[in-house]
Design a protein around this motif. Structure first.
Motif, PDB file in Angstrom:
ATOM      1  N   HIS A  20      11.109   0.607   1.649  1.00  0.00           N
ATOM      2  CA  HIS A  20      10.145   0.671   2.633  1.00  0.00           C
ATOM      3  C   HIS A  20       9.872   2.225   2.492  1.00  0.00           C
ATOM      4  O   HIS A  20      10.397   2.982   2.678  1.00  0.00           O
ATOM      5  CB  HIS A  20      10.598   0.544   3.977  1.00  0.00           C
ATOM      6  CG  HIS A  20      11.277  -0.976   4.320  1.00  0.00           C
ATOM      7  ND1 HIS A  20      10.117  -2.019   4.715  1.00  0.00           N
ATOM      8  CD2 HIS A  20      12.273  -1.717   4.074  1.00  0.00           C
ATOM      9  CE1 HIS A  20      10.798  -3.106   4.930  1.00  0.00           C
ATOM     10  NE2 HIS A  20      12.015  -2.863   4.551  1.00  0.00           N
ATOM     11  N   ARG A  22       6.830   3.578   3.894  1.00  0.00           N
ATOM     12  CA  ARG A  22       6.465   4.142   4.971  1.00  0.00           C
ATOM     13  C   ARG A  22       4.814   4.652   5.027  1.00  0.00           C
ATOM     14  O   ARG A  22       4.159   4.948   5.980  1.00  0.00           O
ATOM     15  CB  ARG A  22       7.039   5.130   5.591  1.00  0.00           C
ATOM     16  CG  ARG A  22       8.558   4.765   5.870  1.00  0.00           C
ATOM     17  CD  ARG A  22       8.899   3.721   6.928  1.00  0.00           C
ATOM     18  NE  ARG A  22      10.201   3.192   6.818  1.00  0.00           N
ATOM     19  CZ  ARG A  22      10.698   2.201   7.463  1.00  0.00           C
ATOM     20  NH1 ARG A  22       9.831   1.031   7.411  1.00  0.00           N
ATOM     21  NH2 ARG A  22      11.894   2.199   7.797  1.00  0.00           N
ATOM     22  N   ASN A  52       5.240  -3.663   5.667  1.00  0.00           N
ATOM     23  CA  ASN A  52       5.074  -3.115   6.894  1.00  0.00           C
ATOM     24  C   ASN A  52       5.015  -1.827   7.305  1.00  0.00           C
ATOM     25  O   ASN A  52       5.608  -1.029   7.831  1.00  0.00           O
ATOM     26  CB  ASN A  52       6.409  -3.603   7.675  1.00  0.00           C
ATOM     27  CG  ASN A  52       7.783  -2.771   7.149  1.00  0.00           C
ATOM     28  OD1 ASN A  52       7.780  -2.573   6.031  1.00  0.00           O
ATOM     29  ND2 ASN A  52       8.629  -2.790   7.983  1.00  0.00           N
ATOM     30  N   THR A 109      10.664  -7.129  13.111  1.00  0.00           N
ATOM     31  CA  THR A 109      11.791  -6.276  12.769  1.00  0.00           C
ATOM     32  C   THR A 109      10.743  -4.630  12.817  1.00  0.00           C
ATOM     33  O   THR A 109       9.705  -5.092  13.545  1.00  0.00           O
ATOM     34  CB  THR A 109      12.614  -6.070  11.367  1.00  0.00           C
ATOM     35  OG1 THR A 109      13.273  -4.835  11.074  1.00  0.00           O
ATOM     36  CG2 THR A 109      11.677  -6.438  10.328  1.00  0.00           C
ATOM     37  N   PHE A 110      11.125  -3.655  12.120  1.00  0.00           N
ATOM     38  CA  PHE A 110      10.260  -2.639  12.386  1.00  0.00           C
ATOM     39  C   PHE A 110       8.913  -2.878  12.090  1.00  0.00           C
ATOM     40  O   PHE A 110       8.526  -3.341  10.911  1.00  0.00           O
ATOM     41  CB  PHE A 110      10.796  -1.308  11.475  1.00  0.00           C
ATOM     42  CG  PHE A 110       9.844  -0.100  11.498  1.00  0.00           C
ATOM     43  CD1 PHE A 110       9.831   0.491  12.782  1.00  0.00           C
ATOM     44  CD2 PHE A 110       8.891   0.086  10.398  1.00  0.00           C
ATOM     45  CE1 PHE A 110       9.185   1.622  12.774  1.00  0.00           C
ATOM     46  CE2 PHE A 110       8.207   1.280  10.664  1.00  0.00           C
ATOM     47  CZ  PHE A 110       8.149   2.138  11.727  1.00  0.00           C
ATOM     48  N   HIS A 138      12.238 -12.248   4.925  1.00  0.00           N
ATOM     49  CA  HIS A 138      13.139 -11.452   5.978  1.00  0.00           C
ATOM     50  C   HIS A 138      13.570 -12.738   6.660  1.00  0.00           C
ATOM     51  O   HIS A 138      12.893 -13.199   7.630  1.00  0.00           O
ATOM     52  CB  HIS A 138      12.333 -10.500   6.961  1.00  0.00           C
ATOM     53  CG  HIS A 138      13.274  -9.879   7.620  1.00  0.00           C
ATOM     54  ND1 HIS A 138      13.795  -8.699   7.875  1.00  0.00           N
ATOM     55  CD2 HIS A 138      13.923 -10.494   9.173  1.00  0.00           C
ATOM     56  CE1 HIS A 138      14.747  -8.612   8.780  1.00  0.00           C
ATOM     57  NE2 HIS A 138      14.693  -9.611   9.621  1.00  0.00           N
ATOM     58  N   HIS A 194      18.317  -8.978   1.664  1.00  0.00           N
ATOM     59  CA  HIS A 194      19.344  -8.714   2.480  1.00  0.00           C
ATOM     60  C   HIS A 194      20.350  -9.609   3.215  1.00  0.00           C
ATOM     61  O   HIS A 194      20.432  -9.993   4.334  1.00  0.00           O
ATOM     62  CB  HIS A 194      18.799  -7.916   3.729  1.00  0.00           C
ATOM     63  CG  HIS A 194      17.658  -8.128   4.415  1.00  0.00           C
ATOM     64  ND1 HIS A 194      17.733  -9.412   5.106  1.00  0.00           N
ATOM     65  CD2 HIS A 194      16.638  -7.167   4.719  1.00  0.00           C
ATOM     66  CE1 HIS A 194      16.482  -9.406   5.745  1.00  0.00           C
ATOM     67  NE2 HIS A 194      15.998  -8.099   5.360  1.00  0.00           N
ATOM     68  N   VAL A 239      20.899  -2.103  11.771  1.00  0.00           N
ATOM     69  CA  VAL A 239      20.142  -2.625  10.586  1.00  0.00           C
ATOM     70  C   VAL A 239      19.660  -4.181  10.956  1.00  0.00           C
ATOM     71  O   VAL A 239      20.704  -4.805  11.423  1.00  0.00           O
ATOM     72  CB  VAL A 239      20.747  -2.295   9.249  1.00  0.00           C
ATOM     73  CG1 VAL A 239      22.016  -2.840   9.002  1.00  0.00           C
ATOM     74  CG2 VAL A 239      19.890  -2.569   7.909  1.00  0.00           C
ATOM     75  N   ASN A 240      18.784  -4.514  10.459  1.00  0.00           N
ATOM     76  CA  ASN A 240      18.387  -5.983  10.610  1.00  0.00           C
ATOM     77  C   ASN A 240      18.316  -6.629   9.216  1.00  0.00           C
ATOM     78  O   ASN A 240      17.324  -6.213   8.440  1.00  0.00           O
ATOM     79  CB  ASN A 240      17.036  -6.169  11.152  1.00  0.00           C
ATOM     80  CG  ASN A 240      16.964  -5.584  12.722  1.00  0.00           C
ATOM     81  OD1 ASN A 240      18.049  -5.363  13.228  1.00  0.00           O
ATOM     82  ND2 ASN A 240      15.663  -5.116  12.926  1.00  0.00           N
ATOM     83  N   ASP A 267      17.033  -2.164   0.832  1.00  0.00           N
ATOM     84  CA  ASP A 267      16.394  -2.268   2.121  1.00  0.00           C
ATOM     85  C   ASP A 267      16.435  -0.955   2.485  1.00  0.00           C
ATOM     86  O   ASP A 267      16.578  -0.428   3.564  1.00  0.00           O
ATOM     87  CB  ASP A 267      17.232  -2.946   3.082  1.00  0.00           C
ATOM     88  CG  ASP A 267      16.284  -3.229   4.169  1.00  0.00           C
ATOM     89  OD1 ASP A 267      14.988  -3.155   4.102  1.00  0.00           O
ATOM     90  OD2 ASP A 267      16.570  -4.148   5.122  1.00  0.00           O
ATOM     91  N   ALA A 269      15.229   1.942   4.263  1.00  0.00           N
ATOM     92  CA  ALA A 269      14.446   2.024   5.462  1.00  0.00           C
ATOM     93  C   ALA A 269      14.613   3.247   6.010  1.00  0.00           C
ATOM     94  O   ALA A 269      15.416   3.216   7.356  1.00  0.00           O
ATOM     95  CB  ALA A 269      14.833   0.602   6.236  1.00  0.00           C
ATOM     96  N   GLY A 287      17.503   0.412  10.366  1.00  0.00           N
ATOM     97  CA  GLY A 287      17.820   0.682   8.737  1.00  0.00           C
ATOM     98  C   GLY A 287      18.028   2.231   8.628  1.00  0.00           C
ATOM     99  O   GLY A 287      18.122   2.928   9.389  1.00  0.00           O
TER     100      GLY A 287
HETATM  101  O1  DOR Z   1      16.678  -2.961   9.451  1.00  0.00           O
HETATM  102  C1  DOR Z   1      15.603  -2.931   8.639  1.00  0.00           C
HETATM  103  N1  DOR Z   1      14.629  -1.993   8.772  1.00  0.00           N
HETATM  104  N2  DOR Z   1      15.438  -4.270   8.603  1.00  0.00           N
HETATM  105  C2  DOR Z   1      14.122  -4.669   8.174  1.00  0.00           C
HETATM  106  O2  DOR Z   1      13.867  -5.858   7.874  1.00  0.00           O
HETATM  107  C3  DOR Z   1      13.047  -3.678   8.096  1.00  0.00           C
HETATM  108  C4  DOR Z   1      13.302  -2.265   7.948  1.00  0.00           C
HETATM  109  C5  DOR Z   1      12.254  -1.255   8.344  1.00  0.00           C
HETATM  110  O3  DOR Z   1      11.173  -1.452   7.847  1.00  0.00           O
HETATM  111  O4  DOR Z   1      12.716  -0.299   9.074  1.00  0.00           O
END
Ligand code: DOR
Ligand code: ZN
Ligand code: ZN
Length: 430
Positions: A20, A22, A52, A109-110, A138, A194, A239-240, A267, A269, A287
Protein backbone atom coordinates in the motif's frame (compact mmCIF):
# COMPACT_ATOMS: atom_id res chain seq x y z
CA UNK A 1 30.18 -0.20 -13.60
CA UNK A 2 31.74 -3.27 -12.08
CA UNK A 3 30.66 -5.11 -9.00
CA UNK A 4 32.77 -7.28 -6.73
CA UNK A 5 30.36 -9.94 -5.53
CA UNK A 6 32.89 -12.25 -3.93
CA UNK A 7 31.32 -13.97 -0.96
CA UNK A 8 27.85 -12.67 -1.87
CA UNK A 9 24.77 -14.41 -3.28
CA UNK A 10 22.88 -13.29 -6.39
CA UNK A 11 19.10 -13.74 -6.08
CA UNK A 12 16.20 -12.69 -8.26
CA UNK A 13 14.77 -9.49 -6.77
CA UNK A 14 11.73 -10.08 -4.58
CA UNK A 15 8.32 -9.59 -6.17
CA UNK A 16 5.94 -8.26 -3.53
CA UNK A 17 2.35 -8.61 -4.69
CA UNK A 18 0.94 -6.71 -1.70
CA UNK A 19 1.98 -3.14 -0.90
CA UNK A 20 0.00 0.00 0.00
CA UNK A 21 1.83 3.12 -1.20
CA UNK A 22 -0.98 5.53 -0.24
CA UNK A 23 -0.70 7.93 -3.18
CA UNK A 24 -3.01 9.57 -4.15
CA UNK A 25 -4.68 10.72 -0.97
CA UNK A 26 -2.70 9.68 2.10
CA UNK A 27 0.79 10.93 1.29
CA UNK A 28 1.55 11.78 4.92
CA UNK A 29 1.75 7.98 5.35
CA UNK A 30 3.68 7.15 2.16
CA UNK A 31 4.01 8.03 -1.52
CA UNK A 32 5.34 6.29 -4.59
CA UNK A 33 8.82 7.74 -4.11
CA UNK A 34 9.26 6.72 -0.46
CA UNK A 35 7.48 3.38 -0.92
CA UNK A 36 9.56 2.28 -3.90
CA UNK A 37 12.75 3.62 -2.26
CA UNK A 38 11.97 1.28 0.65
CA UNK A 39 11.46 -1.56 -1.84
CA UNK A 40 14.81 -0.85 -3.53
CA UNK A 41 16.58 -0.84 -0.15
CA UNK A 42 14.89 -4.13 0.72
CA UNK A 43 15.92 -6.04 -2.41
CA UNK A 44 12.42 -5.90 -3.91
CA UNK A 45 12.39 -5.15 -7.63
CA UNK A 46 8.67 -5.37 -8.43
CA UNK A 47 5.65 -4.43 -6.31
CA UNK A 48 1.90 -4.73 -6.90
CA UNK A 49 0.18 -1.73 -5.35
CA UNK A 50 -3.24 -1.83 -3.68
CA UNK A 51 -6.26 0.28 -4.66
CA UNK A 52 -7.37 1.63 -1.23
CA UNK A 53 -5.96 5.07 -1.88
CA UNK A 54 -8.06 8.25 -2.00
CA UNK A 55 -9.57 8.19 -4.52
CA UNK A 56 -9.47 4.42 -4.78
CA UNK A 57 -8.44 2.80 -8.10
CA UNK A 58 -11.99 1.92 -9.13
CA UNK A 59 -12.26 3.41 -12.67
CA UNK A 60 -10.00 4.08 -15.64
CA UNK A 61 -9.78 7.78 -14.78
CA UNK A 62 -8.55 6.86 -11.30
CA UNK A 63 -6.13 4.31 -12.76
CA UNK A 64 -4.60 7.11 -14.83
CA UNK A 65 -4.16 9.24 -11.68
CA UNK A 66 -2.32 6.37 -10.01
CA UNK A 67 -0.14 5.73 -13.07
CA UNK A 68 0.85 9.38 -13.04
CA UNK A 69 1.78 9.22 -9.33
CA UNK A 70 3.80 6.05 -9.97
CA UNK A 71 6.10 7.75 -12.45
CA UNK A 72 8.59 8.53 -9.67
CA UNK A 73 9.06 4.84 -8.84
CA UNK A 74 12.51 3.34 -8.29
CA UNK A 75 11.30 -0.21 -8.94
CA UNK A 76 8.86 -1.84 -11.36
CA UNK A 77 5.23 -2.15 -10.38
CA UNK A 78 1.85 -3.63 -11.10
CA UNK A 79 -1.34 -1.74 -10.27
CA UNK A 80 -4.43 -3.30 -8.73
CA UNK A 81 -7.92 -2.24 -9.75
CA UNK A 82 -10.72 -2.39 -7.18
CA UNK A 83 -13.63 -4.81 -7.28
CA UNK A 84 -16.27 -3.26 -5.01
CA UNK A 85 -20.03 -3.03 -4.63
CA UNK A 86 -20.28 0.20 -6.61
CA UNK A 87 -17.92 -0.20 -9.58
CA UNK A 88 -19.05 -3.38 -11.37
CA UNK A 89 -19.69 -1.39 -14.54
CA UNK A 90 -16.08 -0.08 -14.46
CA UNK A 91 -14.36 -3.49 -14.34
CA UNK A 92 -14.11 -4.09 -18.09
CA UNK A 93 -12.71 -0.58 -18.53
CA UNK A 94 -10.07 -1.27 -15.88
CA UNK A 95 -9.11 -4.51 -17.64
CA UNK A 96 -8.85 -2.77 -21.03
CA UNK A 97 -7.15 0.22 -19.40
CA UNK A 98 -4.24 -1.88 -18.14
CA UNK A 99 -4.61 -2.96 -14.51
CA UNK A 100 -2.39 -5.91 -13.62
CA UNK A 101 -4.73 -7.59 -11.13
CA UNK A 102 -7.81 -6.89 -9.01
CA UNK A 103 -8.36 -6.50 -5.28
CA UNK A 104 -11.59 -7.35 -3.51
CA UNK A 105 -12.01 -6.20 0.10
CA UNK A 106 -14.51 -8.77 1.40
CA UNK A 107 -14.18 -7.18 4.83
CA UNK A 108 -13.52 -3.54 5.49
CA UNK A 109 -10.17 -2.21 6.57
CA UNK A 110 -8.20 1.01 6.06
CA UNK A 111 -9.99 3.28 3.57
CA UNK A 112 -13.42 1.85 4.47
CA UNK A 113 -14.21 0.76 0.92
CA UNK A 114 -17.63 -0.81 0.43
CA UNK A 115 -17.24 -4.59 0.64
CA UNK A 116 -19.08 -6.19 -2.25
CA UNK A 117 -22.11 -8.31 -1.48
CA UNK A 118 -21.70 -11.93 -2.56
CA UNK A 119 -23.92 -11.10 -5.55
CA UNK A 120 -21.68 -8.26 -6.69
CA UNK A 121 -18.62 -10.46 -6.15
CA UNK A 122 -20.09 -13.17 -8.36
CA UNK A 123 -20.78 -10.73 -11.18
CA UNK A 124 -17.33 -9.17 -10.76
CA UNK A 125 -15.68 -12.61 -10.97
CA UNK A 126 -17.69 -13.37 -14.14
CA UNK A 127 -16.50 -10.17 -15.78
CA UNK A 128 -12.85 -10.57 -14.78
CA UNK A 129 -12.48 -14.34 -15.41
CA UNK A 130 -11.99 -14.18 -19.22
CA UNK A 131 -9.11 -11.71 -18.79
CA UNK A 132 -7.10 -14.24 -16.80
CA UNK A 133 -6.16 -11.47 -14.35
CA UNK A 134 -5.90 -12.63 -10.75
CA UNK A 135 -8.31 -11.33 -8.12
CA UNK A 136 -6.60 -10.86 -4.76
CA UNK A 137 -8.88 -11.23 -1.77
CA UNK A 138 -8.88 -9.51 1.56
CA UNK A 139 -10.70 -12.56 2.88
CA UNK A 140 -12.55 -11.47 6.01
CA UNK A 141 -16.32 -11.59 6.37
CA UNK A 142 -17.59 -8.07 7.10
CA UNK A 143 -20.83 -9.06 8.82
CA UNK A 144 -19.16 -11.38 11.36
CA UNK A 145 -16.61 -8.70 12.26
CA UNK A 146 -19.22 -5.96 12.63
CA UNK A 147 -21.25 -8.12 15.01
CA UNK A 148 -18.31 -9.16 17.15
CA UNK A 149 -16.83 -5.67 17.39
CA UNK A 150 -20.20 -4.28 18.46
CA UNK A 151 -20.44 -6.94 21.22
CA UNK A 152 -16.87 -6.30 22.40
CA UNK A 153 -17.41 -2.54 22.55
CA UNK A 154 -20.67 -3.06 24.48
CA UNK A 155 -18.66 -5.16 26.95
CA UNK A 156 -16.16 -2.33 27.36
CA UNK A 157 -13.20 -4.09 25.73
CA UNK A 158 -10.60 -1.81 24.15
CA UNK A 159 -7.31 -3.68 24.63
CA UNK A 160 -5.11 -5.14 21.85
CA UNK A 161 -6.42 -8.69 22.28
CA UNK A 162 -9.96 -7.43 21.66
CA UNK A 163 -8.80 -6.80 18.10
CA UNK A 164 -8.01 -10.51 17.77
CA UNK A 165 -11.34 -11.44 19.35
CA UNK A 166 -13.20 -9.28 16.82
CA UNK A 167 -11.57 -11.09 13.90
CA UNK A 168 -11.22 -14.77 14.90
CA UNK A 169 -9.87 -17.18 12.28
CA UNK A 170 -13.41 -18.22 11.30
CA UNK A 171 -13.84 -14.71 9.87
CA UNK A 172 -11.09 -15.42 7.37
CA UNK A 173 -11.83 -19.10 6.72
CA UNK A 174 -15.51 -18.45 5.95
CA UNK A 175 -14.49 -15.84 3.39
CA UNK A 176 -11.89 -18.13 1.77
CA UNK A 177 -14.43 -20.92 1.36
CA UNK A 178 -17.03 -18.55 -0.12
CA UNK A 179 -14.56 -16.94 -2.54
CA UNK A 180 -13.24 -20.36 -3.61
CA UNK A 181 -16.69 -21.59 -4.61
CA UNK A 182 -17.29 -18.40 -6.61
CA UNK A 183 -13.91 -18.90 -8.33
CA UNK A 184 -14.81 -22.51 -9.09
CA UNK A 185 -18.15 -21.47 -10.59
CA UNK A 186 -16.78 -18.62 -12.71
CA UNK A 187 -13.25 -19.82 -13.58
CA UNK A 188 -11.75 -16.67 -12.07
CA UNK A 189 -8.18 -16.91 -10.79
CA UNK A 190 -7.98 -15.82 -7.16
CA UNK A 191 -5.33 -15.18 -4.53
CA UNK A 192 -5.93 -15.28 -0.79
CA UNK A 193 -3.91 -12.45 0.69
CA UNK A 194 -2.25 -12.41 4.11
CA UNK A 195 -3.08 -15.92 5.37
CA UNK A 196 -2.99 -15.62 9.16
CA UNK A 197 -4.56 -18.80 10.51
CA UNK A 198 -4.50 -22.59 10.40
CA UNK A 199 -8.25 -22.62 9.75
CA UNK A 200 -7.94 -20.94 6.32
CA UNK A 201 -5.64 -23.69 5.10
CA UNK A 202 -8.43 -26.29 4.91
CA UNK A 203 -10.66 -24.47 2.40
CA UNK A 204 -7.57 -23.37 0.46
CA UNK A 205 -6.25 -26.95 0.22
CA UNK A 206 -9.70 -28.29 -0.74
CA UNK A 207 -10.13 -25.73 -3.51
CA UNK A 208 -6.68 -26.49 -4.93
CA UNK A 209 -7.52 -30.20 -4.91
CA UNK A 210 -10.68 -29.44 -6.93
CA UNK A 211 -8.60 -27.69 -9.60
CA UNK A 212 -9.50 -24.11 -8.72
CA UNK A 213 -6.74 -21.67 -9.70
CA UNK A 214 -6.37 -20.33 -6.18
CA UNK A 215 -3.12 -19.23 -4.56
CA UNK A 216 -2.26 -18.06 -1.08
CA UNK A 217 0.23 -15.64 0.41
CA UNK A 218 1.39 -14.92 3.93
CA UNK A 219 3.43 -12.11 5.49
CA UNK A 220 6.48 -12.07 7.78
CA UNK A 221 4.37 -10.93 10.76
CA UNK A 222 2.22 -14.10 10.66
CA UNK A 223 5.36 -16.24 10.53
CA UNK A 224 7.43 -14.37 13.12
CA UNK A 225 4.95 -12.94 15.67
CA UNK A 226 2.11 -14.43 17.73
CA UNK A 227 -0.35 -13.48 20.48
CA UNK A 228 2.41 -13.44 23.12
CA UNK A 229 3.78 -10.31 21.40
CA UNK A 230 0.71 -8.14 22.15
CA UNK A 231 1.86 -7.52 25.73
CA UNK A 232 5.10 -5.98 24.44
CA UNK A 233 3.92 -4.34 21.20
CA UNK A 234 0.22 -3.55 21.72
CA UNK A 235 -1.37 -1.52 18.95
CA UNK A 236 1.89 -1.44 16.96
CA UNK A 237 1.02 -4.95 15.75
CA UNK A 238 -2.62 -4.15 15.10
CA UNK A 239 -3.05 -5.47 11.56
CA UNK A 240 -5.93 -6.92 9.54
CA UNK A 241 -6.15 -9.87 9.76
CA UNK A 242 -4.62 -10.05 13.23
CA UNK A 243 -1.46 -11.78 14.41
CA UNK A 244 -2.77 -15.00 16.04
CA UNK A 245 -1.64 -18.01 18.10
CA UNK A 246 1.78 -19.65 17.86
CA UNK A 247 -0.01 -22.76 16.58
CA UNK A 248 -1.31 -20.72 13.60
CA UNK A 249 2.19 -19.57 12.79
CA UNK A 250 3.50 -23.15 12.95
CA UNK A 251 0.76 -24.33 10.59
CA UNK A 252 1.52 -21.53 8.10
CA UNK A 253 5.23 -22.42 8.05
CA UNK A 254 4.28 -26.02 7.24
CA UNK A 255 1.81 -24.88 4.56
CA UNK A 256 4.55 -22.89 2.84
CA UNK A 257 6.71 -25.99 2.77
CA UNK A 258 3.96 -28.24 1.36
CA UNK A 259 2.84 -25.68 -1.25
CA UNK A 260 -0.60 -24.85 0.20
CA UNK A 261 0.66 -21.32 0.77
CA UNK A 262 2.46 -20.25 -2.39
CA UNK A 263 4.28 -17.07 -1.62
CA UNK A 264 5.45 -14.38 0.78
CA UNK A 265 4.01 -10.86 0.44
CA UNK A 266 4.38 -8.00 2.91
CA UNK A 267 1.09 -6.08 3.18
CA UNK A 268 3.34 -3.02 3.49
CA UNK A 269 0.80 -0.72 5.20
CA UNK A 270 2.52 2.39 6.59
CA UNK A 271 0.84 4.80 9.03
CA UNK A 272 2.35 7.55 11.16
CA UNK A 273 3.51 6.56 14.69
CA UNK A 274 0.71 8.77 16.15
CA UNK A 275 -1.91 6.94 14.06
CA UNK A 276 -0.52 3.60 15.24
CA UNK A 277 -0.24 4.14 18.98
CA UNK A 278 -3.61 4.78 20.63
CA UNK A 279 -4.80 3.82 24.09
CA UNK A 280 -8.09 2.49 22.66
CA UNK A 281 -7.30 -0.34 20.23
CA UNK A 282 -10.22 0.48 17.91
CA UNK A 283 -8.68 3.89 17.15
CA UNK A 284 -5.24 2.65 16.06
CA UNK A 285 -4.72 2.32 12.31
CA UNK A 286 -3.99 -1.22 11.08
CA UNK A 287 -0.77 -2.37 9.47
CA UNK A 288 2.89 -1.32 9.39
CA UNK A 289 5.61 -0.97 6.76
CA UNK A 290 7.14 -4.22 5.56
CA UNK A 291 8.66 -3.94 2.10
CA UNK A 292 12.10 -2.87 3.37
CA UNK A 293 12.38 -5.46 6.16
CA UNK A 294 10.93 -8.54 4.42
CA UNK A 295 14.14 -9.78 2.85
CA UNK A 296 16.40 -9.23 5.89
CA UNK A 297 13.80 -10.84 8.21
CA UNK A 298 13.40 -13.87 5.96
CA UNK A 299 17.13 -14.21 5.16
CA UNK A 300 17.63 -14.21 8.92
CA UNK A 301 15.37 -17.31 8.98
CA UNK A 302 17.59 -18.80 6.25
CA UNK A 303 20.67 -17.98 8.37
CA UNK A 304 19.00 -19.73 11.33
CA UNK A 305 18.29 -22.80 9.17
CA UNK A 306 14.50 -22.52 9.31
CA UNK A 307 14.22 -22.49 5.47
CA UNK A 308 16.68 -22.97 2.64
CA UNK A 309 17.79 -20.10 0.43
CA UNK A 310 16.24 -21.96 -2.55
CA UNK A 311 12.86 -22.14 -0.81
CA UNK A 312 13.05 -18.47 0.10
CA UNK A 313 13.62 -17.54 -3.57
CA UNK A 314 10.67 -19.72 -4.55
CA UNK A 315 8.37 -17.88 -2.10
CA UNK A 316 9.71 -14.35 -2.70
CA UNK A 317 10.28 -14.29 -6.47
CA UNK A 318 9.50 -17.42 -8.48
CA UNK A 319 5.96 -18.09 -7.26
CA UNK A 320 4.84 -14.44 -7.33
CA UNK A 321 6.14 -14.18 -10.91
CA UNK A 322 4.40 -17.39 -11.96
CA UNK A 323 1.10 -16.73 -10.22
CA UNK A 324 0.77 -13.09 -11.23
CA UNK A 325 1.61 -13.63 -14.90
CA UNK A 326 5.19 -12.29 -14.94
CA UNK A 327 7.01 -15.57 -15.61
CA UNK A 328 9.44 -16.12 -17.35
CA UNK A 329 10.56 -12.49 -17.67
CA UNK A 330 10.72 -11.70 -13.95
CA UNK A 331 11.43 -13.73 -10.83
CA UNK A 332 14.34 -15.82 -12.07
CA UNK A 333 17.96 -15.40 -13.08
CA UNK A 334 18.42 -17.00 -16.48
CA UNK A 335 19.00 -15.95 -20.06
CA UNK A 336 15.93 -14.08 -21.27
CA UNK A 337 14.88 -12.84 -17.84
CA UNK A 338 15.04 -9.22 -16.72
CA UNK A 339 18.17 -8.39 -14.70
CA UNK A 340 16.03 -7.78 -11.59
CA UNK A 341 18.53 -8.74 -8.94
CA UNK A 342 19.16 -8.63 -5.20
CA UNK A 343 22.77 -9.23 -4.23
CA UNK A 344 22.80 -10.41 -0.63
CA UNK A 345 25.45 -10.71 2.05
CA UNK A 346 24.56 -13.67 4.24
CA UNK A 347 27.27 -12.78 6.77
CA UNK A 348 26.21 -9.17 7.33
CA UNK A 349 24.21 -8.35 10.47
CA UNK A 350 22.06 -5.24 10.86
CA UNK A 351 19.76 -3.90 13.55
CA UNK A 352 16.30 -2.94 12.30
CA UNK A 353 15.55 0.69 13.21
CA UNK A 354 12.34 2.40 12.12
CA UNK A 355 14.10 5.77 12.05
CA UNK A 356 16.35 4.54 9.25
CA UNK A 357 13.60 3.01 7.11
CA UNK A 358 12.92 4.78 3.81
CA UNK A 359 9.19 4.40 4.29
CA UNK A 360 7.39 7.38 5.78
CA UNK A 361 5.77 4.99 8.29
CA UNK A 362 8.53 5.17 10.90
CA UNK A 363 7.27 2.44 13.19
CA UNK A 364 7.83 -1.31 13.03
CA UNK A 365 7.20 -4.25 15.38
CA UNK A 366 10.71 -5.49 14.51
CA UNK A 367 12.40 -2.42 16.02
CA UNK A 368 15.78 -3.35 17.54
CA UNK A 369 15.82 -6.87 16.05
CA UNK A 370 19.17 -8.11 14.85
CA UNK A 371 19.04 -9.76 11.42
CA UNK A 372 21.74 -11.66 9.55
CA UNK A 373 21.41 -11.64 5.75
CA UNK A 374 21.06 -8.28 4.03
CA UNK A 375 20.48 -7.17 0.41
CA UNK A 376 23.55 -5.00 -0.28
CA UNK A 377 22.77 -4.13 -3.92
CA UNK A 378 19.51 -4.06 -5.89
CA UNK A 379 19.23 -3.86 -9.68
CA UNK A 380 16.05 -3.28 -11.67
CA UNK A 381 16.32 -4.18 -15.36
CA UNK A 382 20.09 -4.02 -15.09
CA UNK A 383 20.31 -0.69 -13.32
CA UNK A 384 21.40 -0.14 -9.71
CA UNK A 385 18.60 1.29 -7.58
CA UNK A 386 20.44 0.44 -4.36
CA UNK A 387 24.23 0.16 -4.10
CA UNK A 388 26.22 -0.64 -0.94
CA UNK A 389 23.18 -0.04 1.33
CA UNK A 390 22.58 3.40 -0.24
CA UNK A 391 19.66 4.42 -2.40
CA UNK A 392 20.75 5.46 -5.91
CA UNK A 393 18.91 8.78 -6.10
CA UNK A 394 19.34 9.10 -9.87
CA UNK A 395 17.28 5.94 -10.35
CA UNK A 396 14.13 7.78 -9.25
CA UNK A 397 11.64 7.29 -12.10
CA UNK A 398 13.40 4.20 -13.48
CA UNK A 399 10.45 1.99 -12.44
CA UNK A 400 7.94 0.94 -15.10
CA UNK A 401 4.52 -0.66 -14.93
CA UNK A 402 4.82 -4.34 -15.78
CA UNK A 403 3.09 -5.51 -18.95
CA UNK A 404 2.51 -8.77 -20.71
CA UNK A 405 0.47 -10.34 -17.94
CA UNK A 406 -0.55 -13.66 -19.38
CA UNK A 407 -4.18 -13.54 -20.48
CA UNK A 408 -4.75 -17.26 -20.12
CA UNK A 409 -8.18 -18.77 -20.53
CA UNK A 410 -9.84 -19.56 -17.21
CA UNK A 411 -8.68 -22.69 -15.44
CA UNK A 412 -12.03 -24.21 -14.50
CA UNK A 413 -15.04 -22.79 -16.24
CA UNK A 414 -18.13 -24.57 -15.07
CA UNK A 415 -20.93 -22.28 -16.10
CA UNK A 416 -19.76 -19.77 -18.69
CA UNK A 417 -23.15 -19.88 -20.41
CA UNK A 418 -24.88 -18.68 -17.26
CA UNK A 419 -22.90 -15.53 -16.54
CA UNK A 420 -25.11 -12.54 -15.93
CA UNK A 421 -23.68 -10.83 -19.00
CA UNK A 422 -24.53 -13.75 -21.28
CA UNK A 423 -28.04 -14.09 -19.86
CA UNK A 424 -28.64 -10.35 -20.35
CA UNK A 425 -27.29 -10.59 -23.90
CA UNK A 426 -29.62 -13.48 -24.67
CA UNK A 427 -32.65 -11.57 -23.41
CA UNK A 428 -31.55 -8.56 -25.51
CA UNK A 429 -31.71 -10.67 -28.63
CA UNK A 430 -35.22 -11.88 -27.99
O1 DOR B 1 -3.75 -3.99 8.33
C1 DOR B 1 -4.09 -3.69 7.21
N1 DOR B 1 -3.77 -2.50 6.67
N2 DOR B 1 -4.79 -4.57 6.52
C2 DOR B 1 -5.33 -4.26 5.34
O2 DOR B 1 -5.95 -5.10 4.76
C3 DOR B 1 -5.20 -2.89 4.79
C4 DOR B 1 -4.00 -2.23 5.29
C5 DOR B 1 -3.97 -0.75 5.06
O3 DOR B 1 -4.23 -0.33 3.92
O4 DOR B 1 -3.62 -0.02 5.98
ZN1 ZN C 1 -5.99 -6.92 3.25
ZN1 ZN D 1 -3.12 -5.01 2.45
Amino acid sequence: ETLDASGLFVLPGAIDVHVHFREPGYTHKEDWETGTAAAAMGGTTTVFEMPNTHPPTRSVAELRVKQEAARKAYVDYGIYGLLAEDNIDCLQGLIDGGVNAFKCFMGNTFGNLPSPSTGAMLEGFEIIAPSGLRIALHAETASIMAWRQKRLIEAGRNDPLAHVAARPAVVAAEAVARAAILAEWTGARVHVLHISSALELGPLRDAKARGVDITGGTCPCYLLLDTRDYARLGSVIRVNPPVREASDSTAIWAALQDGTVDLIETDHAPHSPEEKTKAVIWEADCGFPGVETQMPLMLNQVAKGRISLEDYVRFSAEQPAKRFGLWPVKGRIEAGAHADIAVVDMTKTEIIEAARLHSRGKITPFEGDSVTGVPVHTLVRGRFVQKDRRLVAEARGHGRQVTGIQRMPPAVLNHADQTLASVLRRSDQR
